[in-house]
Scaffold this motif. Structure first.
Motif, short mmCIF file in Angstrom:
data_model
loop_
_atom_site.label_atom_id
_atom_site.label_comp_id
_atom_site.label_asym_id
_atom_site.label_seq_id
_atom_site.Cartn_x
_atom_site.Cartn_y
_atom_site.Cartn_z
N ASN A 96 -4.76 2.41 -8.68
CA ASN A 96 -5.77 1.36 -8.95
C ASN A 96 -6.81 1.24 -7.67
N GLY A 97 -7.36 2.17 -7.32
CA GLY A 97 -7.85 2.34 -5.74
C GLY A 97 -6.88 3.16 -4.93
N ALA A 98 -7.49 3.95 -3.94
CA ALA A 98 -6.55 4.55 -3.07
C ALA A 98 -5.79 3.39 -2.23
N ASN A 99 -6.08 2.21 -2.34
CA ASN A 99 -5.20 1.25 -1.79
C ASN A 99 -3.85 1.14 -2.29
N GLU A 100 -3.80 1.36 -3.75
CA GLU A 100 -2.71 1.19 -4.45
C GLU A 100 -1.73 2.26 -4.04
N THR A 122 -8.40 1.46 13.03
CA THR A 122 -8.75 2.24 11.81
C THR A 122 -8.58 1.41 10.53
N PHE A 123 -8.56 1.77 9.55
CA PHE A 123 -8.50 1.03 8.09
C PHE A 123 -7.35 0.29 8.23
N ALA A 124 -7.48 -1.18 7.75
CA ALA A 124 -6.21 -2.04 8.22
C ALA A 124 -5.08 -1.76 7.19
N VAL A 165 -3.46 9.58 8.90
CA VAL A 165 -4.67 9.97 9.71
C VAL A 165 -5.77 9.94 8.73
N CYS A 166 -7.05 8.74 9.32
CA CYS A 166 -7.94 8.40 8.32
C CYS A 166 -9.13 9.43 8.76
N ASN A 167 -9.36 10.24 7.95
CA ASN A 167 -10.38 11.40 8.22
C ASN A 167 -11.38 11.75 7.14
N ASN A 169 -12.68 8.85 10.10
CA ASN A 169 -12.06 7.60 10.42
C ASN A 169 -13.18 6.19 10.11
N ASN A 170 -12.54 5.44 9.16
CA ASN A 170 -13.18 4.22 8.96
C ASN A 170 -12.74 3.26 9.91
N PRO A 171 -13.44 2.83 11.11
CA PRO A 171 -15.03 2.76 11.17
C PRO A 171 -15.65 3.73 12.18
N ALA A 196 -3.66 12.57 4.98
CA ALA A 196 -4.88 12.47 5.41
C ALA A 196 -5.72 11.83 4.52
N ASP A 197 -6.34 10.40 4.77
CA ASP A 197 -7.01 9.54 4.02
C ASP A 197 -8.47 10.27 4.04
N GLU A 198 -8.83 10.74 2.96
CA GLU A 198 -10.22 11.27 2.92
C GLU A 198 -10.90 10.44 2.15
N ALA A 199 -10.96 9.27 1.98
CA ALA A 199 -11.90 8.35 1.42
C ALA A 199 -13.42 8.86 1.43
N TYR A 200 -13.74 9.14 2.74
CA TYR A 200 -15.21 9.54 2.90
C TYR A 200 -15.33 10.89 2.96
N ALA A 201 -14.58 11.77 2.43
CA ALA A 201 -14.78 13.30 2.86
C ALA A 201 -15.70 13.80 2.22
N ARG A 226 -8.06 10.46 -1.89
CA ARG A 226 -9.38 10.72 -2.11
C ARG A 226 -9.74 9.13 -3.00
N THR A 227 -10.88 9.09 -3.18
CA THR A 227 -11.27 7.60 -3.85
C THR A 227 -12.41 7.97 -4.91
N PHE A 228 -12.85 7.08 -5.75
CA PHE A 228 -13.88 7.06 -6.38
C PHE A 228 -14.79 6.11 -6.02
N SER A 229 -14.47 4.97 -5.12
CA SER A 229 -15.00 3.87 -4.65
C SER A 229 -16.31 4.39 -3.72
N LYS A 230 -16.12 5.23 -3.14
CA LYS A 230 -17.21 5.66 -1.88
C LYS A 230 -18.41 6.75 -2.63
N MET A 231 -18.23 7.79 -2.54
CA MET A 231 -19.17 8.80 -2.91
C MET A 231 -19.39 8.44 -4.27
N LEU A 237 -14.49 -0.45 -10.31
CA LEU A 237 -13.64 -0.04 -11.29
C LEU A 237 -12.29 0.03 -10.73
N ARG A 238 -12.17 0.30 -9.42
CA ARG A 238 -10.74 0.51 -8.65
C ARG A 238 -10.13 1.80 -9.44
N ILE A 239 -10.49 2.92 -8.72
CA ILE A 239 -9.72 4.02 -8.94
C ILE A 239 -9.79 4.98 -7.72
#
Ligand SMILES: Cc1ncc(COP(=O)(O)O)c(C=O)c1O
Lengths: 370, 418
Positions: A96-100, A122-124, A165-167, A169-171, A196-201, A226-231, A237-239
């Motif tokens: 339910n989001g990469a957070n979960e 980095t991301f908290a 590793v936030c890659n 990196n946010n922010p 490797a947190d590629e939320a923004y890959a 990866r996340t569907f929240s960014k790109m 919808l949180r996934i």
């Protein structure tokens, strides 16, 4: 009831933790700050929204389906992602989001007394999740705005379980190249899990950006987020999802929560995979928007950093938390960076054109006020 | 599970002596010196004696806070009449028979209050340990320059910093008595960052201590380098290390009530002015660590203009509301924290009721009569009840001095310099 001693039931690491309080809804913020409208440039969302196929899917969606449980672990979506990244669907776990997914990983590998290693700026959520799980977050200072591989390796000890590793990196928008991540994996040498947190890959256009799915073949201790929240414009919808080598994925699967992702999110996400035209359109927006903020920064004499992702950071000649309030009073919400350990910096998402224009005007006024 | 000794005794004079004896014996058993044990015992006796019979069983707990011993007194019954706790209600207190809590509060170095479940109340009386004066230890001449990031110091380094700061009269009262500072830190009541030179000797330090539930008060910096050396760089390094250690926890902001000239001002906002005895004022500084998402401010009419203007000036997003009068008709009480050495008293709301204004005025009069020269009050504008005290405070000559932002309840600091 005899006396209910709540404290006795609460572990010390939970007692010591302060709950995160999200900001109130826009109507409340607008009233409190006395503005008719609020431009949100604080959450790194995609101003273009979801791709066409996901829009069509949602428009056609029948409300009756809300009465039914979703399929429990994203069967179809995992297959679509597996095909796209050439991995087995069993290697993919949804959340339910990469957070979960961060929580799944910490639960799978850490017990109280263990530690995780990540950066200080980095991301908290890695740090927070570890803290309230009784796991020590070891925070390694960034070096030149980027994750410092050497120092992270030095921080590993026999209680280290996961390196985050936030890659990119946010922010700061800095990122490790494929060969850098590869060398890091060699040096970790299986002593800990590496995320490797590629939320923004998907925003990275340089071919040197890691192909982590390929690296996973040689480094079974690598997990990719990866996340569907960014790109993909589905933040509401949180996934999100992760992929790992089969044994690691099977372990995380145990601590993952089935049925955690809702039907709409799963179906919309599946419809996005993998819309290249949407990726290109979003990247084009970010290029234009980033150039505009760079011009603004130059005009105002501010340092700007961040080349990748849908956000940039600006160094202000004043307190970021004060600037945040004054921008709010002008209907613009950016992110004050003191809490990211960047006092005096503001992070601004590269949002819709009208919001960026409002930001530019408001920032100029705020700086003029001093 | 805490192993602090505790007892429950019925309120009223009949058990006061028993409570006193219990606390005295426990304090001595816990290693307190005679003077400290006696003071704690007296407090227990006075509080039990003055507590109304309807208070039921009163809990007494003694805990060792290293630099202080704390007697916690728990009143678990709801809707108590604790007006007897208020110092100003004692009338001609010195002559009165039931001198009670008036005396108790004066015997403590600090009185804190905390609500308990279901309407109860906990009073915490802290009595400080006595520390023998320290032999002066002057910093060597050839200190510095700063080397590396400021650190969370080990005990020896922290002690050295305090000794050197004390000898040079730097940093203010927080930087005095090294053994006390070490005890405060070990207890979690003080945090420190220290800048070092290449030989790992302290060249400067910055402290912070809890200020209410969500804020910290910064003290210092104490800079040991001579004028002209890279003092500004040391101050910056200290502040940067402090901020890095403070964020992403529960602390929302830093307040500086007595800014040292060496405190870097950039990044701080001025949230008010405190009056000095000589008629001048000095700024109250604040630095938010978290974004302020706005909140509610309960502001009584007598302060509405000032608070509204300050809220605007600071660009705080607040719903400013006028509170209803407290439900309770009478029985208002205030807590006082006294600092006799500096002639300072700070009043806070203990129980709000319809007679709050009169009680507030009475408190100010009481401390003024006792020769306190700096009278302050702090109202939490996030709590609608506390506004009731405002009118009395203003009538008694206090004026709003600073608005310390906290989205969960801005703190309004009122002050009068006599
Ligand atoms: C680096 C990083 N990881 C993870 C997330 C969380 O993403 P999600 O919305 O999928 O929970 C974010 C969101 O801001 C992020 O910046």
């Amino acid at each position: 009831m005899t006396e209910f001693a709540l404290d006795r039931l609460v572990p010390a690491h939970v007692r010591a933790f302060e709950a995160y309080v999200p900001s109130p809804p826009d109507d409340v913020l607008c009233r409190r700050f006395g503005v008719p409208h609020l431009h949100r440039l604080n959450n790194n969302e995609n101003p273009i929204g979801p791709p066409e196929a996901a829009r069509a899917m949602m428009a056609a969606w029948k409300p009756e389906q809300a009465a039914l449980y979703p399929q429990g672990d994203g069967w179809h979506l995992r297959r679509a992602l597996g095909r796209r990244f050439d991995i087995d669907p069993e290697q993919v776990i949804l959340g339910n989001g990469a957070n979960e997914v961060i929580a799944f990983v910490i639960k799978a590998f850490c017990e109280p007394g263990d530690n995780i290693v990540t950066a200080d700026r980095t991301f908290a959520v890695y740090e927070w999740l570890a803290s309230f799980s009784g796991v020590e977050p070891r925070l390694v200072p960034l070096r030149d705005y980027a994750f410092d591989a050497e120092a992270m390796l030095d921080a590993i000890d026999d209680r280290t379980r996961v390196l985050f590793v936030c890659n990119p990196n946010n922010p700061t928008g800095t990122w490790w190249r494929h060969d850098e991540l590869d060398r890091f994996m060699e040096a970790v040498d299986g002593r800990a899990i590496v995320v490797a947190d590629e939320a923004y890959a998907e925003f990275a256009e340089d071919p040197a950006f890691p192909d982590s799915f390929a690296l996973m073949q040689r480094h079974p201790n690598l997990i990719v987020f990866r996340t569907f929240s960014k790109m993909w414009g589905l933040a509401g919808l949180r996934i999100g999802w992760m992929a790992a080598s089969p044994d690691v994925a099977a372990t995380v699967k145990k601590t993952s929560i089935s049925y955690s992702v809702n039907i709409l999110a799963m179906e919309a996400a599946r419809a996005t995979v993998w819309d290249e035209a949407h990726v290109q359109a979003t990247r084009a927006h970010m290029r234009g928007s980033r150039a505009a903020v760079a011009a603004l920064a130059q005009k105002l004499g501010l340092t700007m950093i961040g080349d990748v992702g849908n956000f940039v950071m600006l160094k202000l000649p004043m307190s970021d938390t004060v600037a945040h309030r004054r921008l709010m009073g002008r209907g613009v919400m950016a992110r004050a960076m003191t809490s990211f350990r960047y006092p005096g910096w503001l992070r601004v998402s590269l949002g819709p054109a009208d919001a960026m224009a409002a930001f530019a005007g408001a920032l100029e006024e705020v700086l003029a006020e001093g | 599970m805490s192993l602090d000794p505790r007892a429950q005794l019925p309120a009223g004079p009949r058990h006061a002596g028993i409570g006193a004896g219990f606390i005295r014996d426990c304090a001595l058993a816990g290693g307190a010196e005679e003077r400290l044990a006696n003071r704690l015992a007296l407090i227990a006796e006075e509080v039990l004696g003055a507590a109304p019979a309807n208070a039921g069983l009163v809990g007494l707990t003694l805990s060792d806070r290293r630099h202080a011993m704390r007697l916690s007194v728990d009143f678990t019954a709801a809707d108590l009449d604790l007006a007897g706790l208020d110092q100003s209600r004692r009338g001609d207190a010195e002559d009165a028979e039931e001198i009670g809590l008036y005396l108790a509060a004066r015997l403590a170095d600090r009185l804190t209050t905390e609500p308990l479940d279901r309407g109860g109340l906990r009073l915490g009386f802290d009595v400080g340990r006595a520390y023998p004066p320290q032999a002066a230890a002057t910093a060597p001449e050839a200190l510095g320059p700063i080397s590396g990031a400021a650190v969370d110091p080990d005990d020896a380094t922290l002690a050295l910093l305090v000794q050197w700061a004390e000898a040079a009269e730097l940093g203010g009262p927080a930087f005095r008595l090294a053994p006390r500072v070490l005890d405060q830190r070990a207890q979690g009541d003080l945090f420190a960052r220290v800048a070092l030179d290449a030989r790992k000797r302290p060249v400067g330090g910055l402290f912070w201590q809890p200020f209410g539930r969500r804020l910290m008060e910064l003290s210092g910096p104490a800079l040991l380098l001579p004028d002209g050396a890279d003092r500004a760089a040391v101050a910056e390094a200290l502040l940067e290390a402090a901020l890095a250690g403070l964020v992403r926890k529960k602390i929302q902001g830093l307040v500086v009530l007595e800014p040292s000239p060496d405190m870097p001002r950039q990044g701080f906002e001025t949230v008010g002015q405190l009056p000095a005895a000589d008629g001048t004022t000095w700024p109250v500084l604040f630095r938010a660590l978290e974004e302020d998402p706005g909140g509610i401010s309960w502001v009584p009419p007598v302060l509405a203009d000032w608070v509204t203007a300050a809220t605007r000036r600071l660009a705080l997003g607040r719903d400013i509301e006028e509170p209803a009068r407290p439900k309770r008709a009478t029985g208002a009480a205030m807590a006082a924290e006294t600092d006799r050495a500096r002639g300072r008293v700070t009043l806070r709301s203990l129980i709000a009721a319809g007679d709050a204004a009169a009680v507030a005025a009475g408190n100010v009069a009481l401390f003024r009569d006792q020769g306190f020269s700096e009278i302050r009050a702090i109202l939490d504008l996030g709590k609608p009840d506390q506004a009731a005290f405002a009118e009395g405070l203003v009538k008694a000559g206090l004026s709003p001095a600073a608005l310390i932002p906290d989205a969960a309840g801005d703190l309004l600091l009122l002050a009068a310099a006599e």
